[in-house]
Design an enzyme around this catalytic site. Structure first.
Site, PDB file in Angstrom:
ATOM      1  N   GLU A   3      -3.523  -4.822  25.908  1.00 26.49           N
ATOM      2  CA  GLU A   3      -3.595  -3.279  25.530  1.00 26.49           C
ATOM      3  C   GLU A   3      -4.870  -2.477  25.217  1.00 26.49           C
ATOM      4  O   GLU A   3      -4.834  -2.096  24.106  1.00 26.49           O
ATOM      5  CB  GLU A   3      -2.783  -3.012  24.447  1.00 26.49           C
ATOM      6  CG  GLU A   3      -1.157  -3.512  24.655  1.00 26.49           C
ATOM      7  CD  GLU A   3      -0.248  -3.368  23.478  1.00 26.49           C
ATOM      8  OE1 GLU A   3      -0.480  -3.099  22.444  1.00 26.49           O
ATOM      9  OE2 GLU A   3       0.885  -3.111  23.860  1.00 26.49           O
TER      10      GLU A   3
ATOM     11  N   GLU B 164       5.121  -7.580  28.028  1.00 25.94           N
ATOM     12  CA  GLU B 164       5.998  -7.434  26.790  1.00 25.94           C
ATOM     13  C   GLU B 164       7.082  -6.452  26.819  1.00 25.94           C
ATOM     14  O   GLU B 164       6.853  -5.330  27.461  1.00 25.94           O
ATOM     15  CB  GLU B 164       4.855  -6.717  25.680  1.00 25.94           C
ATOM     16  CG  GLU B 164       3.699  -7.703  25.285  1.00 25.94           C
ATOM     17  CD  GLU B 164       2.959  -7.327  24.282  1.00 25.94           C
ATOM     18  OE1 GLU B 164       3.587  -6.493  23.307  1.00 25.94           O
ATOM     19  OE2 GLU B 164       1.786  -7.678  23.882  1.00 25.94           O
TER      20      GLU B 164
HETATM   21  C1  BG6 Z   1       2.351  -4.771  21.300  1.00 25.09           C
HETATM   22  C2  BG6 Z   1       1.381  -5.961  21.063  1.00 25.09           C
HETATM   23  O1  BG6 Z   1       1.498  -3.399  21.080  1.00 25.09           O
HETATM   24  O2  BG6 Z   1       3.415  -4.673  20.641  1.00 25.09           O
HETATM   25  C3  BG6 Z   1       1.793  -7.108  20.204  1.00 25.09           C
HETATM   26  O3  BG6 Z   1       0.818  -6.435  22.162  1.00 25.09           O
HETATM   27  C4  BG6 Z   1       2.827  -6.682  19.098  1.00 25.09           C
HETATM   28  O4  BG6 Z   1       0.613  -7.797  19.651  1.00 25.09           O
HETATM   29  C5  BG6 Z   1       3.972  -5.797  19.888  1.00 25.09           C
HETATM   30  O5  BG6 Z   1       3.430  -7.409  18.392  1.00 25.09           O
HETATM   31  C6  BG6 Z   1       5.138  -5.249  19.029  1.00 25.09           C
HETATM   32  O6  BG6 Z   1       4.532  -4.446  18.028  1.00 25.09           O
HETATM   33  P1  BG6 Z   1       5.051  -4.942  16.511  1.00 25.09           P
HETATM   34  O7  BG6 Z   1       4.225  -3.944  15.924  1.00 25.09           O
HETATM   35  O8  BG6 Z   1       6.410  -4.520  16.477  1.00 25.09           O
HETATM   36  O9  BG6 Z   1       4.409  -6.194  16.446  1.00 25.09           O
END
Ligand code: BG6
Length: 467
Positions: free
Chosen positions: A174, A364
Site C-alpha cells: 500500500e 487483500e
Molecule cells: C491494509 C493493510 O491496509 O489493511 C493490512 O495492508 C491491514 O496490513 C489491513 O491489516 C486491514 O486493516 P486493519 O486496520 O483492520 O488491520
C-alpha cells in the site's frame, strides 16, 4: 467458467502482524514494534523506542514464528494456490544497514518458503509491509536517499537467496499509505509536512523501480507488482464541484499507481507540487530509473469505498479507522465503521484495468469482525461468508462481463492476526480462529471457523460453489 483455471486463490498476511518473536534469533526492531495498542477514539501512539510498561501487539502477535507449520498446513488444507506473506527486513538486516544478512532470519524464511512449495503453494512475497527497520531512524527513514540503497541491497539478498523458489514479488505494501498512514508506510510522522511525505514517497518509487529491474535481471521469471491501497470513491452529489472534489481525491491516491505503472509522474501531480513549492531531490538518471522499473502487474487491497466532494477535508489525514469522508447512506458499515460495498470491488477493478491495462490481483479483502467461539469450539461466522461471497461474485462479474484479467485473490488474514491500524486482536479476519485476546492472553490454539470449510469449497470448485 468465469474464474480462469489457473486463478490464484489464497490468503495474505504480513510479518509484523503474525510472527511475534520480535527480538528472537537476531531480529532487530521495526517501526511496527513501537506502536502500542490504540486506545478507542485516539490516534495510534508511536513510542519511538520500546517502553517497558506499554503493551506492543507485534511482540507476540499470533506467534506464527512458533506455529508456522500448523498455520501453513491449515492454508494447504483449504487448498491455497498462493500465499501472500511479507519478509521482515529487520529479521534479515536487523538494523537495516548491516553489512551482512542475519543467517537465522534467512533460515526462518527458508522453512516457510520450502513448506509452501512442498504443498504446491506459490509464495507471493511483499518486501516491506509496514515495518521499516527502526535502525534507519538515524537517517530519517525514507526521507533519506541512503535508505534506497539499503532497501535494494536487502531485496537483492533475498531475491538471490530465494532464486527459483520465489517468483512473485511486491515491493511496498500500500505505497499510497505514505499519504494516509506515513509511519506505517515508511517511518514518517503523521504530522510531517507534505513535502517530507512526497520526498519519502519519491525514494520509495526509486527503490521500487530499481528492485523491479534487478528482479528481472536476477531471474527472468520474476514478476514484480505494485501494491495499491484501494481508496476508491464516489462523488457526494452530481454537483460539478463535488465531481471535481472526488476526482481530486482519487488522483491524490492514484498518482502512486501512475508512477509505478507508467514510470513517470503524471502532469497533474507535477503541477500540484509546483503550486505547493514542493521540490523533489531528483538526481540525474532518475527519470530513466522510474521508466525502466515499471511494474509487471498491479495488486491492491479492497475493503471499502469513500464518498468525497468539494468539502471533504481530513480524509487523507489519519485515515486509520477514524475518517472515511462523507457517510454513504446506501451502505451498511462493519463494527469498525468501514462501509461494506461489494459492488465497489467491480468498480475498483474497472477503474484500475481501464486506466492501466495491466493484469490485476486482489491481495487483500475481508471483514474485520468480533467472533464468538462456542463451548464446543465452533465459530459460526456467517457474516464473514456473506461478505466474502458477495465480493467474490463481483470479481466474477468483472471477469465475465467486463473482460478484466484478474490473476488471483488473497483474502486478508486467512488466520486471525493483529490489526495494523489499531493493534487489536479482536478485529478478526480469519478462516482460522486464534485463541488470544487484545493483550496477548490466551492459549494461542487454532480453531477452524465455519468460513474455513466454505472457502475450501470455493477453491476446490474454482468459484462454482459461489452460485
Ligand atoms: C491494509 C493493510 O491496509 O489493511 C493490512 O495492508 C491491514 O496490513 C489491513 O491489516 C486491514 O486493516 P486493519 O486496520 O483492520 O488491520
Amino acid at each position: 467458467m468465469p474464474f480462469p483455471k489457473d486463478f490464484l486463490w489464497g490468503g495474505a498476511t504480513s510479518a509484523a502482524q503474525i510472527e511475534g518473536a520480535y527480538n528472537v534469533d537476531g531480529k532487530g526492531l521495526s517501526t511496527a514494534d513501537v506502536m502500542p495498542i490504540r486506545k478507542q477514539g485516539e490516534l495510534r501512539e508511536i513510542t519511538i523506542e520500546v517502553e517497558t510498561e506499554k503493551f506492543y501487539p507485534t511482540h507476540h502477535a499470533i506467534k506464527h514464528y512458533e506455529y508456522y507449520e500448523e498455520d501453513i498446513a491449515l492454508f494447504a488444507e483449504m487448498g491455497f494456490k498462493v500465499y501472500r506473506l511479507s519478509f521482515a527486513w529487520s529479521r534479515i538486516f536487523p538494523n537495516g544497514d548491516d553489512l551482512e544478512p542475519n543467517e537465522k532470519g534467512l533460515a526462518f524464511y527458508d522453512k516457510i518458503i520450502d513448506l509452501c512449495l512442498s504443498y504446491n503453494i506459490i509464495p507471493l512475497v511483499t518486501l516491506q509491509h509496514f515495518d521499516t527497520p527502526l535502525g534507519l531512524k538515524k537517517y530519517g527513514f525514507w526521507k533519506n536517499r541512503i535508505v534506497v540503497d539499503l532497501f535494494v541491497k536487502y531485496s537483492e539478498t533475498v531475491m538471490q537467496h530465494f532464486k527459483g523458489r520465489i517468483r512473485h514479488w511486491l515491493t511496498f505494501n500500500e505505497i499510497n499509505n505514505m499519504s494516509t498512514m506515513p509511519w506505517n508506510a515508511g517511518g514518517i510522522a503523521l504530522s510531517a509536512s507534505e513535502e517530507e511525505k512526497m520526498i519519502a514517497a519519491f525514494h520509495q518509487f526509486i527503490a521500487s523501480a530499481k528492485v523491479v529491474k534487478l528482479a528481472h535481471e536476477i531471474d527472468e521469471c520474476n514478476q514484480v507488482g505494485m501494491m495499491y491501497n484501494g481508496h476508491f470513491s464516489y462523488p457526494n452529489s452530481s454537483h460539478p464541484e463535488d465531481i471535481q472534489g472526488n476526482e481530486n481525491f482519487q488522483n491524490q491516491m492514484l498518482f502512486y499507481a501512475d508512477v509505478q505503472v507508467r514510470g513517470k509522474y503524471p502532469e497533474y501531480k507535477l503541477k500540484e507540487m509546483e503550486r505547493l513549492n514542493i521540490f523533489l531531490p531528483i538526481k540525474a538518471g532518475d527519470e530513466q530509473i522510474l521508466f525502466e522499473g515499471r511494474v509487471d502487474f498491479i495488486s491492491f487491497s479492497y475493503y471499502l469505498t469513500h464518498v468525497c466532494g468539494r468539502e471533504t477535508k481530513g480524509i487523507l489525514k489519519g485515515l486509520n479507522g477514524l475518517e472515511t469522508g462523507y457517510k454513504n447512506p446506501h451502505l451498511k458499515q462493519s463494527s469498525w465503521g468501514w462501509p461494506i460495498n461489494p459492488q465497489g470491488l467491480r468498480f475498483a477493478l474497472n477503474t484500475l484495468y481501464y486506466r492501466y491495462e495491466k493484469p490485476l490481483m486482489i491481495v487483500e479483502n475481508g471483514l474485520g469482525a468480533i467472533d464468538k467461539i462456542e463451548d464446543d469450539g465452533v465459530i459460526n461466522d456467517d457474516y464473514r461468508i456473506d461478505y466474502l461471497q458477495k465480493h467474490l461474485l463481483e470479481i466474477e462479474k468483472a471477469i465475465d462481463m467486463d473482460g478484466i484479467p484478474v490473476m488471483g485473490y488473497t483474502s486478508w488474514g486467512p488466520i486471525d492476526l493483529i490489526s495494523a491500524s489499531n493493534g487489536e486482536m479482536s478485529k478478526r479476519y480469519g478462516f482460522v480462529y486464534v485463541d488470544v485476546d487484545d493483550y496477548g492472553k490466551g492459549t494461542y490454539r487454532r480453531f477452524k471457523k465455519k468460513s474455513f470449510y466454505w472457502y475450501k469449497e470455493v477453491i476446490s470448485s474454482n468459484g462454482e460453489s459461489l452460485r
